[in-house]
Design an enzyme around this catalytic site. Sequence first.
Site, PDB file in Angstrom:
ATOM      1  N   LYS A 143       0.840  -1.205   0.000  1.00 38.23           N
ATOM      2  CA  LYS A 143       0.000   0.000   0.000  1.00 38.23           C
ATOM      3  C   LYS A 143       0.872   1.251   0.000  1.00 38.23           C
ATOM      4  CE  LYS A 143      -4.005   0.142   2.423  1.00 38.23           C
ATOM      5  NZ  LYS A 143      -4.907  -0.041   3.586  1.00 38.23           N
ATOM      6  N   THR A 168      -3.501   3.806  -1.938  1.00 32.69           N
ATOM      7  CA  THR A 168      -4.457   4.192  -0.899  1.00 32.69           C
ATOM      8  C   THR A 168      -4.533   5.713  -0.773  1.00 32.69           C
ATOM      9  OG1 THR A 168      -5.099   3.736   1.389  1.00 32.69           O
ATOM     10  CG2 THR A 168      -2.757   4.057   0.992  1.00 32.69           C
ATOM     11  N   PHE A 190     -11.442   6.173  -1.116  1.00 31.58           N
ATOM     12  CA  PHE A 190     -12.016   6.235   0.235  1.00 31.58           C
ATOM     13  C   PHE A 190     -13.416   6.853   0.207  1.00 31.58           C
ATOM     14  CE2 PHE A 190      -8.349   5.971   3.514  1.00 31.58           C
ATOM     15  CZ  PHE A 190      -7.808   4.887   2.845  1.00 31.58           C
TER      16      PHE A 190
END
Length: 333
Positions: A143, A168, A190
């Site tokens: 990530k 991410t 997100f």
Amino acid sequence: MSSGSPDKRRKMESALNQLKKHTVVVADTGDFNAIDEYKPQDATTNPSLILAAAKMPAYQQLVDQAIKYGMAKGGSEEEQVANTMDKLFVSFGLEILKKVPGRVSTEVDARLSFDKDEMVAKALKLIALYEEAGISKERVLIKLSSTWEGIQAGKELEEKHGVHCNMTLLFSFAQAVACAEAKVTLISPFVGRILDWYKENTDRKSYEPHEDPGVVSVTKIYNYYKKFGYSTVVMGASFRNTGEVKALAGCDLLTISPGLLAELSQDHSAVTEMLSVEKAKACDLEKVHLDEKTFRWEHNEDRMGVEKLSDGIRKFAADAVKLETMIKVRLFD
């Protein structure tokens, strides 16, 4: 004897099981018990989740093992702490891999988010630790923060080293386009944090799932990737409620917290596929190309994206510091 009509059987089936027919379900946790309970395909971790798990009595053995490793490697205090942190993240990953058939995501320190070469070096170190433990890099996603530097680190890791990356802290469409052009394996936009921003910065305080700004953002990204045939897959992340999750049924993957997995397992309402390649192909989207200058401009034009990326990096960095402080006490006191 038949066990009833298909409709009745579907009503008895949990929303979680229905969701698994459309989407790969991933557990967003460092808690192995939750993974055991909900049987996800993959699992993701981050510094905040590892910090929470490392405080639990059940996982002290992993912390102790990492500290022994850090001490045995020697070097300066800084090097011992860094080696302990790396070992701890990988140790959690190894335990998780005993419980999921797929992959685990392990995060590179957010404090390296603007240093491409350091991110690559840290990623290769984490992969080496997995390989020392007998785990192939095919079962690990590294990530990285979706800064320009992080995206280029992902490109280099994929192209030169065959290391699969999970980008991410992704909030803006510009970040998503740059990741696709870098041919990284996976992105984690997100959803919930986008919703948080809109609630904090506009007059509107509630949204139906289909008009939730996070859901709208991920739907657009998914449609863009599928319409133009990018290999990068989309894993919606950071959900605030099950409505958001169900509104993205059909997304390649969804990473969901244990609390929401529990709610979905108790929910017996129908889940219908909302995203599909067929729908994406019919979308009215134009292909764009982003070099570094265009990326920086387009991302900068998205106030929400800029604020949430920097805020996310700060929060993950703060939790990494807390974890380091905890380790220092054990290493040097």
